[in-house]
Design an enzyme around this catalytic site. Sequence first.
Site, mmCIF file in Angstrom:
data_model
loop_
_atom_site.group_PDB
_atom_site.id
_atom_site.type_symbol
_atom_site.label_atom_id
_atom_site.label_comp_id
_atom_site.label_asym_id
_atom_site.label_seq_id
_atom_site.Cartn_x
_atom_site.Cartn_y
_atom_site.Cartn_z
ATOM 1 N N PRO A 90 0.844 -1.203 0.000
ATOM 2 C CA PRO A 90 0.000 0.000 0.000
ATOM 3 C C PRO A 90 0.873 1.244 0.000
ATOM 4 O O PRO A 90 1.814 1.346 0.786
ATOM 5 C CB PRO A 90 -0.788 -0.121 1.311
ATOM 6 N N THR A 92 0.688 5.469 -0.104
ATOM 7 C CA THR A 92 -0.052 6.732 -0.113
ATOM 8 C C THR A 92 0.518 7.628 -1.204
ATOM 9 O O THR A 92 1.715 7.877 -1.247
ATOM 10 C CB THR A 92 0.050 7.402 1.275
ATOM 11 N N GLN A 165 -7.070 -1.361 1.331
ATOM 12 C CA GLN A 165 -6.601 -1.223 2.711
ATOM 13 C C GLN A 165 -7.511 -0.271 3.489
ATOM 14 O O GLN A 165 -7.674 0.898 3.135
ATOM 15 C CB GLN A 165 -5.156 -0.704 2.760
ATOM 16 N N HIS A 241 -5.631 -1.985 8.153
ATOM 17 C CA HIS A 241 -4.361 -1.297 8.445
ATOM 18 C C HIS A 241 -4.182 -1.229 9.965
ATOM 19 O O HIS A 241 -4.761 -0.387 10.638
ATOM 20 C CB HIS A 241 -4.394 0.114 7.851
ATOM 21 N N ASN A 244 1.903 1.161 11.585
ATOM 22 C CA ASN A 244 2.449 2.508 11.366
ATOM 23 C C ASN A 244 1.878 3.619 12.231
ATOM 24 O O ASN A 244 1.822 4.785 11.815
ATOM 25 C CB ASN A 244 2.318 2.886 9.879
ATOM 26 N N TYR A 246 -1.188 4.238 13.391
ATOM 27 C CA TYR A 246 -2.551 4.731 13.224
ATOM 28 C C TYR A 246 -3.472 4.102 14.286
ATOM 29 O O TYR A 246 -2.996 3.457 15.221
ATOM 30 C CB TYR A 246 -3.012 4.518 11.781
ATOM 31 N N ARG A 293 -2.369 -5.780 8.319
ATOM 32 C CA ARG A 293 -0.983 -5.302 8.277
ATOM 33 C C ARG A 293 -0.561 -4.834 9.670
ATOM 34 O O ARG A 293 -1.298 -4.086 10.327
ATOM 35 C CB ARG A 293 -0.846 -4.140 7.294
ATOM 36 N N ASN A 298 8.085 -0.689 14.061
ATOM 37 C CA ASN A 298 8.128 0.617 13.408
ATOM 38 C C ASN A 298 7.735 1.701 14.402
ATOM 39 O O ASN A 298 6.730 1.567 15.100
ATOM 40 C CB ASN A 298 7.159 0.623 12.217
ATOM 41 N N GLY A 360 11.922 -2.781 2.435
ATOM 42 C CA GLY A 360 13.252 -2.654 1.843
ATOM 43 C C GLY A 360 13.831 -3.923 1.253
ATOM 44 O O GLY A 360 15.046 -4.037 1.132
ATOM 45 N N GLY A 381 7.376 -1.661 -1.991
ATOM 46 C CA GLY A 381 6.742 -0.351 -2.018
ATOM 47 C C GLY A 381 7.348 0.549 -3.070
ATOM 48 O O GLY A 381 6.913 0.555 -4.224
#
Length: 439
Positions: A90, A92, A165, A241, A244, A246, A293, A298, A360, A381
Site C-alpha cells: 500500500p 499513499t 486497505q 491497516h 504505522n 494509526y 498489516r 516501526n 526494503g 513499495g
Amino acid sequence: MACVKGRGVVGCGHLADGVAVREDPRPRRKSSTADIVYAAISAYYAVCGELPSPPGDPTMQDRPTKTTPDLFSPIEIGPLKLPNRVVMAPLTRSRAGGGNVPNALNALYYAQRASAGLIISEATQVAPEGQGYISTPGIHSAEQIAGWKCVTGAVHASGGRIVLQLWHVGRISHPSFQPGGALPVAPSAIKPNVQAFTAQGFQPIPTPRALQIDEIPGIVAQYAQGARNAMAAGFDGVEVHGANGYLIDQFLRDRTNKRADDYGGSIEYRTRFLLEVMEAVAAVAGPERTGLRISPQNEQSDIADSDPQALFNHVAKSLSGKGLAYLHVIEGDTGGTPTPPFDYLAIKRLFGGPVIANNGFDKARANAALAQGRADLIAFGKPFIGNPDLVTRLYLDTPLNAANRETFYGGGDQGYTDYPLLRTVEPDSCYKDADRAWG
Ligand code: 8OZ
C-alpha cells in the site's frame, strides 16, 4: 464517474485523455510463466495504447515444480490464485479527486501495475474522521465506491487482483480534516510529536480526544462498512491497516494506550479493539478475503511499545486458526532506524497462515525470506512506484528505475503514471533472456 463494462470493453468514461481500458480479445493460452512475463509487458499497453504482437510459439515451458518457493512461484491466498509472490505494498500517493474520490488517473496507475501477484491499495479512510493527510481516498461515500469500481475494473481487465486497505488514522490527523473542525480521536489523549500534512502545509497536531468506551462499537462498525463498500466496489478482498502508528496501532501499543477500561492495560486488553475490528470485517468480506498489516518495530508516527515481541506474538496467536487471508508484516523500522533483534519467524509460526513480509527487500533478500519460511509473499513499495513492470524486471534482473521522492505525494501523472516500461524488449528476446535466467 460512470463505469461501463461491456463485451471486451471496460471503461470509466476515459482513463487519461481519451485512453480507454481494453481487454485483449485474443483467446487465452494455458497460463504459464511465459504468460506472466508477457502480461507484465502488455499490462501497460492494455490501458495506454496498442498491445504488442502476441508471442508466436514460445519454446519456454513452465519451470519444473520446485520445493523451495521463490518470488515467481504461484500461490493461492484464499480464493485468489496469484501467479507470483510479488505484492504491491500500500502506497499513499495523495492523488484522489474532489470528495476524496478515486479517479481515472488512479485507475491507470493501478492497472499499469496489474502484473503484481497482488495489489494492496493505498490506505483508504473508512470514515471522514479517519483521514489525516490531504487527498487520500475514502471508502465511505457512494461517489468513492463508484470511483473505486473503475479502479478495480481496470485492474481486473489488465489481469490483476487488488484488495483495499481499510484505514483510520486516529490521532495522526488535524482538525482541518475532521467534520466540524473537531479534535482527532485516539485511545488516550496523548499528543503525537509529529506534524500533519494539510491543505495549508505541515501543521502541528493537537492533543487528541480520548474515545469514550461507548463510541468504540461505532468505529468498529465503520471498518465493517468500509469492507462492505470495498466488496461492492469490486475489490478481491480487504486489508485492515493495523500498522504505522494509526488508530489500531495506537490501541495496541503502550506508549499511546493508557486506558483503564476493557481496551487498555494488559496486552490482551490492548489487543481487544484490533480483534473486534478483524471479526467485524471478516464477517463482511469473509475471513479468506481479509488480511491484516502490522509493524511490530516501526516507530513511525511517534509510536512505541515496551515489549513488542510479546505484544505481537499475542496478536499473531490470537488471529491464528481463523482462516484469514494473510498477515502482512513490516519488518523493522520504515525510517531506517536500526531496531533490536526481533523474531519474525515466531510471528509466522504463531499465526500459521500466509505471511507477506515488507520493508526494503530486494530480490535476493526476498527469495531468502521465502526460502527460510518466514514469509510466503514479499511486498515491495517504492520499487513499484518507479517500475510498473517490477515483476518483469525482478524476473529478468534488469535495472530498476529510481522513484522520484519529489512526486511521491500529490500532483498529476508526473512521477505517477509516466515511469517507463521495458518497452524495447520484444516478447521473443524476453523469452530468450528468461530461458537463460533459468539455466
Ligand atoms: C506515507 C505517507 C502518508 C501515509 C502508512 C498510510 O504509513 C501510510 C502513509 C505513508 O501506512
